[in-house]
Enzyme design. Structure first.
Site, PDB file in Angstrom:
ATOM      1  N   TYR A 258     -15.949 -13.538  38.195  1.00 27.76           N
ATOM      2  CA  TYR A 258     -16.819 -14.259  37.250  1.00 27.76           C
ATOM      3  C   TYR A 258     -16.914 -13.498  35.922  1.00 27.76           C
ATOM      4  O   TYR A 258     -16.767 -14.086  34.840  1.00 27.76           O
ATOM      5  CB  TYR A 258     -18.204 -14.429  37.880  1.00 27.76           C
ATOM      6  CG  TYR A 258     -19.283 -14.905  36.938  1.00 27.76           C
ATOM      7  CD1 TYR A 258     -19.449 -16.259  36.659  1.00 27.76           C
ATOM      8  CD2 TYR A 258     -20.168 -13.992  36.338  1.00 27.76           C
ATOM      9  CE1 TYR A 258     -20.453 -16.696  35.797  1.00 27.76           C
ATOM     10  CE2 TYR A 258     -21.163 -14.412  35.482  1.00 27.76           C
ATOM     11  CZ  TYR A 258     -21.311 -15.772  35.214  1.00 27.76           C
ATOM     12  OH  TYR A 258     -22.300 -16.184  34.356  1.00 27.76           O
TER      13      TYR A 258
ATOM     14  N   SER B  35     -21.349 -14.525  28.966  1.00 28.46           N
ATOM     15  CA  SER B  35     -22.354 -13.814  29.771  1.00 28.46           C
ATOM     16  C   SER B  35     -22.314 -12.335  29.432  1.00 28.46           C
ATOM     17  O   SER B  35     -21.251 -11.799  29.064  1.00 28.46           O
ATOM     18  CB  SER B  35     -22.037 -13.993  31.262  1.00 28.46           C
ATOM     19  OG  SER B  35     -22.865 -13.143  32.039  1.00 28.46           O
TER      20      SER B  35
HETATM   21  P1  NAP Z   1     -26.490 -23.579  36.887  1.00 26.03           P
HETATM   22  O1  NAP Z   1     -27.973 -23.678  36.953  1.00 26.03           O
HETATM   23  O2  NAP Z   1     -25.732 -23.160  38.094  1.00 26.03           O
HETATM   24  O3  NAP Z   1     -25.948 -24.997  36.360  1.00 26.03           O
HETATM   25  C1  NAP Z   1     -24.578 -25.182  36.209  1.00 26.03           C
HETATM   26  C2  NAP Z   1     -24.317 -26.600  35.804  1.00 26.03           C
HETATM   27  O4  NAP Z   1     -22.925 -26.706  35.525  1.00 26.03           O
HETATM   28  C3  NAP Z   1     -24.648 -27.625  36.852  1.00 26.03           C
HETATM   29  O5  NAP Z   1     -25.311 -28.706  36.216  1.00 26.03           O
HETATM   30  C4  NAP Z   1     -23.274 -28.069  37.369  1.00 26.03           C
HETATM   31  O6  NAP Z   1     -23.210 -29.456  37.695  1.00 26.03           O
HETATM   32  C5  NAP Z   1     -22.422 -27.849  36.168  1.00 26.03           C
HETATM   33  N1  NAP Z   1     -21.008 -27.616  36.488  1.00 26.03           N
HETATM   34  C6  NAP Z   1     -20.475 -26.616  37.235  1.00 26.03           C
HETATM   35  N2  NAP Z   1     -19.127 -26.740  37.284  1.00 26.03           N
HETATM   36  C7  NAP Z   1     -18.829 -27.850  36.569  1.00 26.03           C
HETATM   37  C8  NAP Z   1     -17.630 -28.506  36.265  1.00 26.03           C
HETATM   38  N3  NAP Z   1     -16.450 -28.060  36.726  1.00 26.03           N
HETATM   39  N4  NAP Z   1     -17.672 -29.624  35.509  1.00 26.03           N
HETATM   40  C9  NAP Z   1     -18.841 -30.096  35.029  1.00 26.03           C
HETATM   41  N5  NAP Z   1     -20.023 -29.513  35.290  1.00 26.03           N
HETATM   42  C10 NAP Z   1     -20.015 -28.405  36.062  1.00 26.03           C
HETATM   43  O7  NAP Z   1     -26.016 -22.587  35.738  1.00 26.03           O
HETATM   44  P2  NAP Z   1     -26.811 -21.817  34.568  1.00 26.03           P
HETATM   45  O8  NAP Z   1     -27.417 -20.598  35.148  1.00 26.03           O
HETATM   46  O9  NAP Z   1     -27.624 -22.779  33.798  1.00 26.03           O
HETATM   47  O10 NAP Z   1     -25.563 -21.324  33.709  1.00 26.03           O
HETATM   48  C11 NAP Z   1     -25.050 -22.057  32.621  1.00 26.03           C
HETATM   49  C12 NAP Z   1     -24.031 -21.170  31.915  1.00 26.03           C
HETATM   50  O11 NAP Z   1     -24.663 -19.939  31.552  1.00 26.03           O
HETATM   51  C13 NAP Z   1     -22.838 -20.782  32.788  1.00 26.03           C
HETATM   52  O12 NAP Z   1     -21.667 -20.773  32.025  1.00 26.03           O
HETATM   53  C14 NAP Z   1     -23.187 -19.378  33.243  1.00 26.03           C
HETATM   54  O13 NAP Z   1     -22.041 -18.626  33.539  1.00 26.03           O
HETATM   55  C15 NAP Z   1     -23.909 -18.860  32.025  1.00 26.03           C
HETATM   56  N6  NAP Z   1     -24.816 -17.734  32.313  1.00 26.03           N
HETATM   57  C16 NAP Z   1     -25.870 -17.857  33.146  1.00 26.03           C
HETATM   58  C17 NAP Z   1     -26.671 -16.758  33.384  1.00 26.03           C
HETATM   59  C18 NAP Z   1     -27.871 -16.799  34.306  1.00 26.03           C
HETATM   60  O14 NAP Z   1     -28.474 -15.738  34.561  1.00 26.03           O
HETATM   61  N7  NAP Z   1     -28.266 -17.955  34.812  1.00 26.03           N
HETATM   62  C19 NAP Z   1     -26.393 -15.540  32.770  1.00 26.03           C
HETATM   63  C20 NAP Z   1     -25.298 -15.453  31.921  1.00 26.03           C
HETATM   64  C21 NAP Z   1     -24.503 -16.563  31.691  1.00 26.03           C
HETATM   65  P3  NAP Z   1     -23.312 -30.015  39.204  1.00 26.03           P
HETATM   66  O15 NAP Z   1     -24.639 -29.513  39.737  1.00 26.03           O
HETATM   67  O16 NAP Z   1     -23.254 -31.483  39.047  1.00 26.03           O
HETATM   68  O17 NAP Z   1     -22.155 -29.440  39.952  1.00 26.03           O
END
Ligand code: NAP
Length: 250
Positions: A159, A145
């Site tokens: 985080y 991130s």
């Molecule tokens: P999200 O919409 O919150 O989705 C997260 C997914 O990860 C969900 O499907 C969840 O499954 C799964 N998950 C969480 N903990 C888990 C575990 N212990 N084992 C298996 N699955 C797990 O997240 P996102 O925004 O798409 O983010 C994806 C990645 O991008 C993350 O690493 C995040 O830090 C990074 N990121 C996001 C942003 C942003 O602005 N969105 C920015 C920078 C980086 P369940 O629903 O089944 O729990």
């Protein structure tokens, strides 16, 4: 057993992971959609892929739990074949707060999920991919991130620090396995429209902050997925230990 290349996308029931799983499937990969709690969301992604003619399984596994991770990779071995791409994407954040209000339980939960989980999945992938262990190679893409660089003050330094650890993991592992036909790279998204921000207590966070982004908008999950796909593809065959920031210029 199928004869497609196999990709495991952790945390792909929604958000960036779901977009990535669909993109890999569209490009001919057999895909493992992994999730922790939300089976219906993960199954919906898997069904969409299969309805389009793709190959996909949905596997419940909490990546922060060692037994779950070994079961996840063993299941993929048996049902799809040996993994050639791992996208370490399953990340969590918690309610926005200052550091002096954080409990040890919260900090440890973030680190277990976002750091230990990525390490364990890398371990299982390397065991299968490395020429040192009789494998044919592969690619790992870690989803870090932009927070690793900003530190996320007043929101979630825990985080941000977990993502800093992923940058270090990427650097070290990329060199450790470079001669074993494994590339390890990293994307660092900025503000992306997903449900993750609701977990921090502010579903509209991207809208609030978008005026600070030079491109004046948040990113879409598919815009991150495309970069992950490129880093996993032969188009980036000389890239390892590299970081691709997807921040709209922020
Ligand atoms: P999200 O919409 O919150 O989705 C997260 C997914 O990860 C969900 O499907 C969840 O499954 C799964 N998950 C969480 N903990 C888990 C575990 N212990 N084992 C298996 N699955 C797990 O997240 P996102 O925004 O798409 O983010 C994806 C990645 O991008 C993350 O690493 C995040 O830090 C990074 N990121 C996001 C942003 C942003 O602005 N969105 C920015 C920078 C980086 P369940 O629903 O089944 O729990």
């Amino acid at each position: 057993m199928n004869n497609k290349k196999v990709a495991i996308i952790t945390g792909s029931g929604r958000g960036i992971g779901a977009a990535t799983a669909k993109l890999f499937a569209t490009n001919g990969y057999a895909v493992c959609v992994n999730y922790k709690l939300n089976a219906s969301a993960a199954n919906a992604v898997a069904e969409e892929i299969k309805a389009s003619g793709g190959t996909c399984i949905a596997v419940q596994a909490d990546v922060s739990q060692e037994d779950d991770v070994t079961r996840l990779f063993d299941t993929v071995d048996h049902q799809l074949g040996v993994v050639s791409v791992l996208v370490n994407n399953a990340g969590i954040l918690r309610q926005q707060m200052r550091l002096e209000d954080m409990s040890a339980d919260r900090i440890n939960a973030i680190l277990m999920n976002n750091v230990t989980g990525y390490f364990l999945c890398c371990r299982e992938a390397v065991k299968r991919m490395s020429t040192r262990h009789g494998g044919v190679g592969g690619v790992i893409v870690n989803v870090s991130s932009g927070a690793a660089r900003t530190g996320s003050p007043n929101e979630y330094i825990d985080y941000a620090a977990s993502k800093g650890a992923i940058d270090t993991l990427t650097k070290g592992l990329s060199v450790e396995v470079a001669a074993e036909n494994i590339r390890v790279n990293c994307v660092r998204p900025g503000l992306i429209h997903t449900d993750m921000h609701a977990d921090g207590g502010e579903p509209e966070r991207v809208e609030r902050l978008k005026s600070k982004i030079p491109m004046q908008r948040g990113g879409q999950p598919i815009e991150v997925a495309e970069a992950i796909y490129w880093l996993a593809s032969d188009q980036s065959s000389f890239a390892t230990g590299n970081f691709l920031d997807l921040t709209g210029g922020l």
